[in-house]
Design a protein around this motif. Structure first.
Motif, PDB file in Angstrom:
ATOM      1  N   PRO A  36      -3.078   2.524   9.430  1.00  0.00           N
ATOM      2  CA  PRO A  36      -2.512   2.340   8.092  1.00  0.00           C
ATOM      3  C   PRO A  36      -3.171   1.113   7.444  1.00  0.00           C
ATOM      4  CG  PRO A  36      -0.777   2.544   9.738  1.00  0.00           C
ATOM      5  CD  PRO A  36      -2.070   2.413  10.477  1.00  0.00           C
ATOM      6  N   MET A  37      -3.749   1.309   6.250  1.00  0.00           N
ATOM      7  CA  MET A  37      -4.485   0.234   5.575  1.00  0.00           C
ATOM      8  C   MET A  37      -3.938   0.046   4.156  1.00  0.00           C
ATOM      9  SD  MET A  37      -7.213  -0.400   7.752  1.00  0.00           S
ATOM     10  CE  MET A  37      -8.735  -0.776   6.934  1.00  0.00           C
ATOM     11  N   ARG A  38      -4.243  -1.110   3.561  1.00  0.00           N
ATOM     12  CA  ARG A  38      -3.903  -1.372   2.160  1.00  0.00           C
ATOM     13  C   ARG A  38      -4.954  -2.311   1.580  1.00  0.00           C
ATOM     14  NH1 ARG A  38       1.352  -4.665   3.288  1.00  0.00           N
ATOM     15  NH2 ARG A  38       0.470  -6.459   4.271  1.00  0.00           N
ATOM     16  N   GLN A  40      -6.116  -5.637  -0.348  1.00  0.00           N
ATOM     17  CA  GLN A  40      -5.644  -7.015  -0.446  1.00  0.00           C
ATOM     18  C   GLN A  40      -6.791  -7.830  -1.027  1.00  0.00           C
ATOM     19  OE1 GLN A  40      -3.705  -8.611   3.144  1.00  0.00           O
ATOM     20  NE2 GLN A  40      -5.236 -10.216   3.119  1.00  0.00           N
ATOM     21  N   VAL A  54      -2.415  -2.649   7.521  1.00  0.00           N
ATOM     22  CA  VAL A  54      -1.062  -2.999   7.074  1.00  0.00           C
ATOM     23  C   VAL A  54      -0.377  -3.830   8.150  1.00  0.00           C
ATOM     24  CG1 VAL A  54       1.227  -2.029   6.612  1.00  0.00           C
ATOM     25  CG2 VAL A  54      -0.799  -0.992   5.581  1.00  0.00           C
ATOM     26  N   VAL A  55      -0.514  -3.392   9.385  1.00  0.00           N
ATOM     27  CA  VAL A  55       0.070  -4.076  10.539  1.00  0.00           C
ATOM     28  C   VAL A  55      -1.059  -4.321  11.524  1.00  0.00           C
ATOM     29  CG1 VAL A  55       1.707  -3.888  12.451  1.00  0.00           C
ATOM     30  CG2 VAL A  55       2.243  -2.814  10.268  1.00  0.00           C
ATOM     31  N   ALA A 106       0.372   7.404   3.729  1.00  0.00           N
ATOM     32  CA  ALA A 106      -0.241   6.097   3.980  1.00  0.00           C
ATOM     33  C   ALA A 106      -1.747   6.120   3.707  1.00  0.00           C
ATOM     34  CB  ALA A 106       0.025   5.660   5.420  1.00  0.00           C
ATOM     35  N   TYR A 109      -3.564   4.762   0.250  1.00  0.00           N
ATOM     36  CA  TYR A 109      -3.734   3.324  -0.025  1.00  0.00           C
ATOM     37  C   TYR A 109      -3.037   2.913  -1.319  1.00  0.00           C
ATOM     38  CZ  TYR A 109      -7.529   4.322   3.241  1.00  0.00           C
ATOM     39  OH  TYR A 109      -8.264   4.766   4.306  1.00  0.00           O
ATOM     40  N   GLU A 111      -0.900   1.163  -3.802  1.00  0.00           N
ATOM     41  CA  GLU A 111      -0.442  -0.230  -3.722  1.00  0.00           C
ATOM     42  C   GLU A 111       1.067  -0.383  -3.834  1.00  0.00           C
ATOM     43  OE1 GLU A 111      -2.828  -2.850  -6.153  1.00  0.00           O
ATOM     44  OE2 GLU A 111      -4.643  -1.775  -5.548  1.00  0.00           O
ATOM     45  N   TYR A 115       5.899  -0.961   3.502  1.00  0.00           N
ATOM     46  CA  TYR A 115       5.909  -0.696   4.947  1.00  0.00           C
ATOM     47  C   TYR A 115       7.014  -1.507   5.603  1.00  0.00           C
ATOM     48  CZ  TYR A 115       1.502   1.712   4.401  1.00  0.00           C
ATOM     49  OH  TYR A 115       0.542   2.613   4.024  1.00  0.00           O
ATOM     50  N   VAL A 164       7.002   4.057   6.179  1.00  0.00           N
ATOM     51  CA  VAL A 164       6.398   3.822   4.867  1.00  0.00           C
ATOM     52  C   VAL A 164       7.316   4.410   3.801  1.00  0.00           C
ATOM     53  CG1 VAL A 164       4.944   5.906   4.975  1.00  0.00           C
ATOM     54  CG2 VAL A 164       4.304   4.043   3.448  1.00  0.00           C
TER      55      VAL A 164
END
Length: 179
Positions: A36-38, A40, A54-55, A106, A109, A111, A115, A164
């Protein structure tokens, strides 16, 4: 030939923030995986948007147990470790339909996704729903109030690992499912 070992989605930990290195090794081996990514903003002077986990330390791996054990040994990947259910002490295996739903959300991505750690949400208070339109049409989850959001959100949870919460979904696009 005997019974063919099935591929499963395993929830795994990666120590020392080596998620991307683990992903690279798995992809070289032809093994599907998901982190899981986001987006930043980077901490550098020239701020730019970058995709980050994300984590930290979490990766999902779609493989046969024998294949992941072989890779861990042959490729010397001791930092890739099985997540274990605290009650049953079994490796956490995520049902495929649940994992595909999680990836479908998830993996956007988006925004506005929120999570949560599983213990942060009481999913029993929510209502099982299906989304009937928009970006997440067809996705199923639990409709509940989550912290950090004004209105209720549809949540997709991976039991004991991560959850999520989607963007606010208009009530007209939600169909309540029977329990």
């Amino acid at each position: 030939m005997g019974s063919k070992e099935e591929k499963v989605w395993l929830a795994m930990r990666v120590t020392y923030r080596r998620e991307m290195l683990a992903r690279q090794i798995l992809e070289e081996e032809g093994i599907e995986n998901f982190i899981p990514m986001r987006y930043q903003l980077s901490k550098e002077k020239q701020k730019k948007r970058e995709l980050v986990p994300v984590v930290h330390g979490l990766i999902f791996v779609y493989t046969r147990l024998s294949d992941i054990q072989r890779i861990k040994k042959e490729r010397e990947v001791p930092y890739l470790q099985y997540m274990v259910d605290s009650r049953s002490h079994e490796k956490i295996v995520v049902p495929e339909d649940q994992m595909r739903r999680f990836i479908a959300v998830a993996g956007t991505y988006d925004e506005s996704l929120l999570y949560f750690q599983p213990e942060e949400l009481n999913l029993k208070k929510g209502t099982r729903v299906r989304i009937c339109g928009g970006e997440f049409e067809g996705q199923e989850g639990i409709f509940i109030k989550v912290k950090g959001a004004r209105d209720r959100r549809v949540v997709i949870a991976i039991q004991g690992v991560i959850a999520v919460a989607m963007t606010a979904v208009h009530p007209d696009l939600i169909e309540v499912l029977d329990h």
